[in-house]
Design an enzyme around this catalytic site. Structure first.
Site, short mmCIF file in Angstrom:
data_model
loop_
_atom_site.label_atom_id
_atom_site.label_comp_id
_atom_site.label_asym_id
_atom_site.label_seq_id
_atom_site.Cartn_x
_atom_site.Cartn_y
_atom_site.Cartn_z
N LYS A 126 0.84 -1.21 0.00
CA LYS A 126 0.00 0.00 0.00
C LYS A 126 0.87 1.25 0.00
O LYS A 126 0.69 2.16 -0.81
CB LYS A 126 -0.93 -0.01 1.22
CG LYS A 126 -1.85 1.20 1.24
CD LYS A 126 -2.78 1.19 2.43
CE LYS A 126 -2.09 1.78 3.63
NZ LYS A 126 -2.96 2.04 4.76
N ASP A 145 -6.83 1.11 1.10
CA ASP A 145 -6.81 1.45 2.52
C ASP A 145 -8.16 1.05 3.12
O ASP A 145 -8.95 0.38 2.46
CB ASP A 145 -6.50 2.95 2.72
CG ASP A 145 -7.73 3.80 2.41
OD1 ASP A 145 -8.66 3.31 1.72
OD2 ASP A 145 -7.77 4.96 2.87
#
Ligand code: SF4
Length: 227
Positions: A126, A145
């Site tokens: 991420k 997220d």
């Protein structure tokens, strides 16, 4: 309950269209002026609000402005400089180690590949995706997220739970050219309307195509639990 489009691909395209109209200026909310600041801010933002990170980095970035400065900072001092951030001790360790690698193996420059970035301490896929997209203009994946996870599941785009698996599903569905923006649109909509605890379905531009819509649907597809 809304009625999703016939295919997940059409559903993803419709979601992007509508959210783009709703949030035309959607973008990253972390503040940074270079790749190193971006990397630090994204590491700090794990399980912490962007607002909190921005308020802490204001003084942090004026005190430390090179990878060497972070790598050479005493652990206790750097941790103290981050002490309003969640898990600041661990994050200080990650930042010192990551910066040490950047100095020793990358001539002091933040790397520009997924493999090299994810080898840095405290950097997962991420974080690497955010740094690639906003620091290097390289869009290799979709940042997943907590907002992207929740909305993608609520909207019927994925049934997966793990961020990597959700990302793989989304990469099949989200139109090319919108991979970066998709994340920001989900974040803006998640903050403004589709919150975790109490989404305002009656005010949502996606209500008629959302299979989790509270009016009729009994289940929040994000959690699989009844509303
Ligand atoms: S606010 Fe409600 S209708 Fe809108 S996306 Fe979230 S769950 Fe679906």
């Amino acid at each position: 309950m809304g009625t999703p489009r016939d295919t997940r691909t059409d559903q993803a395209a419709e979601v992007v269209d509508r959210l783009e109209a709703e949030y035309p200026d959607s973008t990253i909310s972390l503040r940074y002026e270079n790749r190193l600041e971006l990397l630090i801010a994204v590491i700090l933002s794990a399980q912490c609000t962007d607002e909190r990170v921005n308020s802490e980095t204001e003084h942090l970035f004026s005190k430390y402005d090179t990878p060497e400065a972070y790598a050479n900072a005493p652990q206790e001092e750097l941790a103290e400089d981050l002490n309003s951030i969640t898990y600041y001790n661990n994050k200080a360790k990650y930042i010192r180690n990551a910066c040490q690698t950047i100095v020793e193996e990358h001539d002091g420059a933040v790397p520009d590949t997924m493999d090299e970035l994810t080898e840095l301490s405290g950097v997962g896929r991420k974080t690497a995706n955010v740094v690639l997209q906003h620091g290097h203009d390289v869009v290799e994946g979709i940042v997943v997220d907590t907002h992207v996870k929740r909305l993608s599941r609520r909207l019927g785009l994925t049934e997966e739970n793990r961020p990597d698996a959700i990302e793989a599903d989304l990469m099949e569905l989200v139109p090319d050219g919108y991979w970066q923006q998709f994340t920001h649109l989900c974040i803006d909509h998640g903050r403004a309307v589709c919150s975790a605890r109490n989404p305002e379905c009656s005010a949502c531009v996606l209500a008629d195509i959302c299979p989790s819509e509270k009016g009729d649907s009994e289940v929040d597809l994000a959690s699989g639990d009844p509303w």
